[in-house]
Design a protein around this motif. Structure first.
Motif, PDB file in Angstrom:
ATOM      1  N   MET A   1     -12.393   6.149  -8.232  1.00  0.00           N
ATOM      2  CA  MET A   1     -11.681   6.699  -7.084  1.00  0.00           C
ATOM      3  C   MET A   1     -11.326   8.164  -7.296  1.00  0.00           C
ATOM      4  SD  MET A   1     -11.909   4.346  -5.017  1.00  0.00           S
ATOM      5  CE  MET A   1     -12.320   2.615  -5.063  1.00  0.00           C
ATOM      6  N   GLY A   2     -10.978   8.508  -8.524  1.00  0.00           N
ATOM      7  CA  GLY A   2     -10.712   9.904  -8.825  1.00  0.00           C
ATOM      8  C   GLY A   2     -11.960  10.756  -8.648  1.00  0.00           C
ATOM      9  N   THR A   3     -13.094  10.230  -9.097  1.00  0.00           N
ATOM     10  CA  THR A   3     -14.364  10.950  -8.950  1.00  0.00           C
ATOM     11  C   THR A   3     -14.758  11.089  -7.492  1.00  0.00           C
ATOM     12  OG1 THR A   3     -15.121  10.150 -11.101  1.00  0.00           O
ATOM     13  CG2 THR A   3     -16.803  10.930  -9.576  1.00  0.00           C
ATOM     14  N   LEU A   4     -14.484  10.042  -6.696  1.00  0.00           N
ATOM     15  CA  LEU A   4     -14.811  10.082  -5.273  1.00  0.00           C
ATOM     16  C   LEU A   4     -14.066  11.218  -4.575  1.00  0.00           C
ATOM     17  CD1 LEU A   4     -16.366   8.573  -2.988  1.00  0.00           C
ATOM     18  CD2 LEU A   4     -14.265   7.271  -2.592  1.00  0.00           C
ATOM     19  N   PHE A   5     -12.779  11.355  -4.871  1.00  0.00           N
ATOM     20  CA  PHE A   5     -11.980  12.412  -4.249  1.00  0.00           C
ATOM     21  C   PHE A   5     -12.421  13.789  -4.731  1.00  0.00           C
ATOM     22  CE2 PHE A   5      -7.790  14.725  -3.767  1.00  0.00           C
ATOM     23  CZ  PHE A   5      -7.862  14.800  -2.389  1.00  0.00           C
TER      24      PHE A   5
ATOM     25  N   PRO B   1       0.724  13.801  -4.716  1.00  0.00           N
ATOM     26  CA  PRO B   1      -0.152  13.957  -3.547  1.00  0.00           C
ATOM     27  C   PRO B   1      -1.380  13.057  -3.563  1.00  0.00           C
ATOM     28  CG  PRO B   1       0.547  16.093  -4.373  1.00  0.00           C
ATOM     29  CD  PRO B   1       0.995  15.083  -5.383  1.00  0.00           C
ATOM     30  N   GLY B   2      -1.774  12.554  -4.740  1.00  0.00           N
ATOM     31  CA  GLY B   2      -2.940  11.689  -4.820  1.00  0.00           C
ATOM     32  C   GLY B   2      -2.660  10.245  -4.475  1.00  0.00           C
ATOM     33  N   LEU B   3      -1.417   9.929  -4.054  1.00  0.00           N
ATOM     34  CA  LEU B   3      -1.051   8.537  -3.789  1.00  0.00           C
ATOM     35  C   LEU B   3      -1.963   7.903  -2.736  1.00  0.00           C
ATOM     36  CD1 LEU B   3       0.979   6.175  -4.189  1.00  0.00           C
ATOM     37  CD2 LEU B   3       2.313   7.154  -2.314  1.00  0.00           C
ATOM     38  N   VAL B   4      -2.224   8.594  -1.635  1.00  0.00           N
ATOM     39  CA  VAL B   4      -3.003   8.029  -0.536  1.00  0.00           C
ATOM     40  C   VAL B   4      -4.496   8.097  -0.798  1.00  0.00           C
ATOM     41  CG1 VAL B   4      -3.685   8.433   1.870  1.00  0.00           C
ATOM     42  CG2 VAL B   4      -1.275   8.323   1.257  1.00  0.00           C
ATOM     43  N   PHE B   5      -4.976   9.209  -1.386  1.00  0.00           N
ATOM     44  CA  PHE B   5      -6.418   9.405  -1.509  1.00  0.00           C
ATOM     45  C   PHE B   5      -7.005   8.958  -2.845  1.00  0.00           C
ATOM     46  CE2 PHE B   5      -5.272  12.522   1.804  1.00  0.00           C
ATOM     47  CZ  PHE B   5      -6.121  12.074   2.803  1.00  0.00           C
ATOM     48  N   VAL B   6      -6.156   8.657  -3.835  1.00  0.00           N
ATOM     49  CA  VAL B   6      -6.669   8.178  -5.130  1.00  0.00           C
ATOM     50  C   VAL B   6      -6.012   6.860  -5.521  1.00  0.00           C
ATOM     51  CG1 VAL B   6      -6.971   8.684  -7.571  1.00  0.00           C
ATOM     52  CG2 VAL B   6      -7.192  10.535  -5.902  1.00  0.00           C
ATOM     53  N   THR B   7      -4.683   6.862  -5.614  1.00  0.00           N
ATOM     54  CA  THR B   7      -3.971   5.670  -6.091  1.00  0.00           C
ATOM     55  C   THR B   7      -4.126   4.495  -5.134  1.00  0.00           C
ATOM     56  OG1 THR B   7      -2.363   7.096  -7.185  1.00  0.00           O
ATOM     57  CG2 THR B   7      -1.747   4.791  -6.852  1.00  0.00           C
TER      58      THR B   7
ATOM     59  N   ALA C   1     -14.372   3.764   3.638  1.00  0.00           N
ATOM     60  CA  ALA C   1     -13.859   2.401   3.770  1.00  0.00           C
ATOM     61  C   ALA C   1     -14.836   1.521   4.538  1.00  0.00           C
ATOM     62  CB  ALA C   1     -12.498   2.419   4.466  1.00  0.00           C
ATOM     63  N   VAL C   2     -15.341   2.030   5.650  1.00  0.00           N
ATOM     64  CA  VAL C   2     -16.303   1.263   6.459  1.00  0.00           C
ATOM     65  C   VAL C   2     -17.573   0.987   5.668  1.00  0.00           C
ATOM     66  CG1 VAL C   2     -17.776   1.330   8.508  1.00  0.00           C
ATOM     67  CG2 VAL C   2     -15.405   2.120   8.647  1.00  0.00           C
ATOM     68  N   GLY C   3     -18.002   1.960   4.859  1.00  0.00           N
ATOM     69  CA  GLY C   3     -19.221   1.810   4.079  1.00  0.00           C
ATOM     70  C   GLY C   3     -19.059   1.023   2.793  1.00  0.00           C
ATOM     71  N   GLY C   4     -17.823   0.579   2.491  1.00  0.00           N
ATOM     72  CA  GLY C   4     -17.590  -0.206   1.284  1.00  0.00           C
ATOM     73  C   GLY C   4     -17.481   0.604   0.010  1.00  0.00           C
ATOM     74  N   ASP C   5     -17.384   1.938   0.125  1.00  0.00           N
ATOM     75  CA  ASP C   5     -17.297   2.777  -1.070  1.00  0.00           C
ATOM     76  C   ASP C   5     -15.971   2.652  -1.797  1.00  0.00           C
ATOM     77  OD1 ASP C   5     -19.859   3.869  -0.680  1.00  0.00           O
ATOM     78  OD2 ASP C   5     -19.085   5.343   0.735  1.00  0.00           O
ATOM     79  N   LEU C   6     -14.962   2.078  -1.129  1.00  0.00           N
ATOM     80  CA  LEU C   6     -13.662   1.908  -1.777  1.00  0.00           C
ATOM     81  C   LEU C   6     -13.538   0.552  -2.458  1.00  0.00           C
ATOM     82  CD1 LEU C   6     -11.274   3.515   0.875  1.00  0.00           C
ATOM     83  CD2 LEU C   6     -12.503   4.586  -1.021  1.00  0.00           C
ATOM     84  N   SER C   7     -14.605  -0.227  -2.444  1.00  0.00           N
ATOM     85  CA  SER C   7     -14.611  -1.518  -3.130  1.00  0.00           C
ATOM     86  C   SER C   7     -15.392  -1.356  -4.428  1.00  0.00           C
ATOM     87  CB  SER C   7     -15.266  -2.602  -2.258  1.00  0.00           C
ATOM     88  OG  SER C   7     -14.542  -2.767  -1.070  1.00  0.00           O
ATOM     89  N   ALA C   8     -14.691  -1.022  -5.468  1.00  0.00           N
ATOM     90  CA  ALA C   8     -15.344  -0.769  -6.755  1.00  0.00           C
ATOM     91  C   ALA C   8     -15.202  -1.982  -7.654  1.00  0.00           C
ATOM     92  CB  ALA C   8     -14.738   0.452  -7.423  1.00  0.00           C
ATOM     93  N   ALA C   9     -16.187  -2.208  -8.492  1.00  0.00           N
ATOM     94  CA  ALA C   9     -16.142  -3.323  -9.445  1.00  0.00           C
ATOM     95  C   ALA C   9     -15.672  -2.820 -10.794  1.00  0.00           C
ATOM     96  CB  ALA C   9     -17.527  -3.946  -9.565  1.00  0.00           C
ATOM     97  N   GLY C  10     -15.327  -3.745 -11.653  1.00  0.00           N
ATOM     98  CA  GLY C  10     -14.945  -3.361 -13.006  1.00  0.00           C
ATOM     99  C   GLY C  10     -13.451  -3.430 -13.208  1.00  0.00           C
ATOM    100  N   GLY C  11     -13.002  -3.016 -14.399  1.00  0.00           N
ATOM    101  CA  GLY C  11     -11.594  -3.052 -14.735  1.00  0.00           C
ATOM    102  C   GLY C  11     -10.826  -1.967 -14.031  1.00  0.00           C
ATOM    103  N   ALA C  12      -9.498  -1.998 -14.212  1.00  0.00           N
ATOM    104  CA  ALA C  12      -8.631  -1.040 -13.539  1.00  0.00           C
ATOM    105  C   ALA C  12      -8.978   0.387 -13.910  1.00  0.00           C
ATOM    106  CB  ALA C  12      -7.174  -1.345 -13.870  1.00  0.00           C
ATOM    107  N   ASP C  13      -9.301   0.615 -15.178  1.00  0.00           N
ATOM    108  CA  ASP C  13      -9.639   1.966 -15.617  1.00  0.00           C
ATOM    109  C   ASP C  13     -10.918   2.444 -14.934  1.00  0.00           C
ATOM    110  OD1 ASP C  13      -7.440   2.007 -17.217  1.00  0.00           O
ATOM    111  OD2 ASP C  13      -8.515   1.438 -19.050  1.00  0.00           O
ATOM    112  N   ASP C  14     -11.916   1.554 -14.809  1.00  0.00           N
ATOM    113  CA  ASP C  14     -13.163   1.927 -14.145  1.00  0.00           C
ATOM    114  C   ASP C  14     -12.935   2.259 -12.687  1.00  0.00           C
ATOM    115  OD1 ASP C  14     -14.929  -0.606 -16.014  1.00  0.00           O
ATOM    116  OD2 ASP C  14     -14.587   1.505 -16.496  1.00  0.00           O
ATOM    117  N   VAL C  15     -12.109   1.452 -12.027  1.00  0.00           N
ATOM    118  CA  VAL C  15     -11.805   1.691 -10.619  1.00  0.00           C
ATOM    119  C   VAL C  15     -11.072   3.017 -10.469  1.00  0.00           C
ATOM    120  CG1 VAL C  15     -10.539   0.877  -8.609  1.00  0.00           C
ATOM    121  CG2 VAL C  15     -11.757  -0.757 -10.054  1.00  0.00           C
ATOM    122  N   GLY C  16     -10.092   3.246 -11.320  1.00  0.00           N
ATOM    123  CA  GLY C  16      -9.336   4.485 -11.257  1.00  0.00           C
ATOM    124  C   GLY C  16     -10.228   5.704 -11.436  1.00  0.00           C
ATOM    125  N   GLN C  17     -11.142   5.609 -12.392  1.00  0.00           N
ATOM    126  CA  GLN C  17     -12.060   6.724 -12.619  1.00  0.00           C
ATOM    127  C   GLN C  17     -12.983   6.911 -11.416  1.00  0.00           C
ATOM    128  OE1 GLN C  17     -14.432   6.320 -16.151  1.00  0.00           O
ATOM    129  NE2 GLN C  17     -15.372   8.345 -15.932  1.00  0.00           N
TER     130      GLN C  17
END
Length: 468
Positions: free
Chosen positions: A155-159, A309-315, A137-153
């Protein structure tokens, strides 16, 4: 903090802890106990099980379970700790001998100590995830660009990348254990009190800010409140009731003797019954506030609350990427999650350290390093079970899942059941009345009835269900 084991043993035999081994006030004890109870269960687990089980009806059942089972057993555990005045293992031996019973009752303390040891080995790994996401979060890694599907993918990949990295998981686990050992090694007033004096107020301050943000900026606060507090009993089934019962029991840190360890440092004149109610009430408040902070953001992003369980770390990170000021909100949220996790880890290590300090030549620092180091080694196995050791299975579980199941489905409910039975049936009623002086005849009668009949039945139900 007196570090000599003979000093502590003498204080325990006298039935009261040494002055420098006591909480400085009842309020400090309540804050410490709240810190123990508030953790990943409130912020990570509670919102997703509410989402999975239909919202308001589940919350209502959960609140009833807290009142009818959680508070009585929490009271019993604190009561046993204060009456014994020592580590949980030694306290049961002291009480049993004092009242003419077999010292074999101290097996309850051994069970709780084992449970605390095992829980911390994998809980610290999950706490490490919170630290990792705070860094993202501090490094800005949770600020993804693109559509919802791109963001979802993304964040899932990050976890998935986090779980696949032995260095990241072991590193996070190591940082959590190092902080935990450092705090506990400093003693009750020098370490635990100083930590909880900023941790617990910090938890409430950050959470209040997140709820305020959700209420003013998301546009979905009303929908979230309706989801959480308007009961729809058609969405409730027997499985959901048992999940509510189990979570009400586990969220209060009951059954692993952490509350006994904290209760041993409570002054004899402190009101025990009202303290237990305050602890349970504040713990429940945090869980409800977490839901009110999370669900508006999830709804505003067009996502589903039943994300598991992915609500906090992915969703939730997907939602953070899609809202104004998402980086700041994400940073505050994962800071809150990390602090809540650490406030629990110190309470889980405490009963193990107390026993080693009493029964070995080790000082408080030595006991903290020895027990914390052993837990750290077992935790490495838990961390590696997500990656390089993932193929090693015991009874069809990796080490992380096996310890989670063993503690949550067997050891915790068994420990809580035995504590309820001991205080409800074995401990002389005169002793129970003396510890609960001040709650009045009616309050005592209700509490004793719940402790002897309702709570054991409820805990036994969770225990049997967990083994099915």
């Amino acid at each position: 903090m007196a570090s000599n084991s003979r000093t502590l043993s003498a204080a325990a035999d006298a039935g009261a802890p040494a002055p420098d081994n006591q909480w400085s006030s009842r309020l400090t004890f309540i804050l410490a106990a709240v810190g123990s109870a508030v953790g990943l269960g409130n912020v990570w687990k509670f919102p997703y099980i509410v989402g999975e089980n239909g919202g308001g009806a589940f919350v209502l059942v959960y609140l009833l379970c807290i009142a009818l089972i959680g508070i009585p057993v929490l009271t019993a555990e604190i009561l046993a700790g204060r009456r014994g005045g020592a580590s949980p293992i030694r306290s049961f031996g002291i009480m049993a001998e004092r009242d003419g019973h077999s010292r074999n009752w101290q097996a309850i303390g051994w069970l709780g100590g084992l449970c605390a040891f095992l829980i911390l080995s994998f809980y610290s790994v999950v706490a490490g995830w919170a630290l990792a996401y705070l860094g993202y979060a501090v490094g800005g890694d949770l600020s993804a660009a693109g559509g919802a599907d791109d963001v979802g993918q993304a964040m899932g990949t990050l976890f998935e990348t986090l779980l696949a990295s032995p260095a990241a998981l072991v590193g996070g686990h190591t940082i959590v254990m190092a902080i935990t050992i450092l705090i506990v090694a400093s003693g009750v007033r020098g370490g635990l009190e100083k930590a909880i004096r900023w941790m617990v107020p910090g938890i409430f301050a950050i959470l209040a800010g997140l709820v305020l943000y959700a209420a003013t900026a998301s546009g979905e606060f009303g929908r979230a409140a309706h989801f959480m507090f308007a009961p729809d009993f058609s969405a409730l089934n027997w499985d959901a009731v048992l999940v509510a019962l189990g979570h009400a029991f586990f969220t209060l840190s009951i059954g692993m003797t952490a509350m006994m360890a904290y209760g041993a440092h409570l002054q004899k004149d402190a009101a025990l019954g009202s303290s237990a109610v305050a602890i349970a009430g504040l713990d429940t408040l945090v869980a409800l506030m977490a839901g009110l902070a999370i669900f508006p953001i999830v709804f505003a992003a067009g996502l589903e609350p039943a994300a598991g369980p992915g609500l906090v770390f992915v969703t939730l990170p997907i939602a953070f990427a899609d809202i104004p000021g998402g980086t700041i909100v994400a940073t505050l949220f994962f800071l809150f999650l990390a602090v809540a996790a650490l406030s629990s880890t110190i309470s889980v290590l405490e009963p193990v350290v107390e026993y080693l300090e009493e029964r070995t030549p080790l000082t408080r620092r030595g006991a903290a390093l020895a027990s914390g180091g052993a837990i750290w080694l077992l935790g490495i196995g838990c961390a590696l079970s997500f990656n390089v050791a993932g193929d090693i299975r015991l009874w069809d579980h990796n080490l992380f899942d096996l310890l989670d199941f063993l503690t949550s489905a067997i050891l915790l409910p068994l420990g809580g059941l035995l504590i309820a039975l001991y205080v409800g049936y074995v401990l002389p009623e005169r002793a129970v009345r003396a510890e609960l002086a001040g709650i009045g005849p009616r309050g005592y009668a209700v509490l004793r009835g719940l402790l002897r009949y309702v709570a054991p039945l409820g805990i036994a139900t969770v225990f049997v269900y967990g083994l099915m």
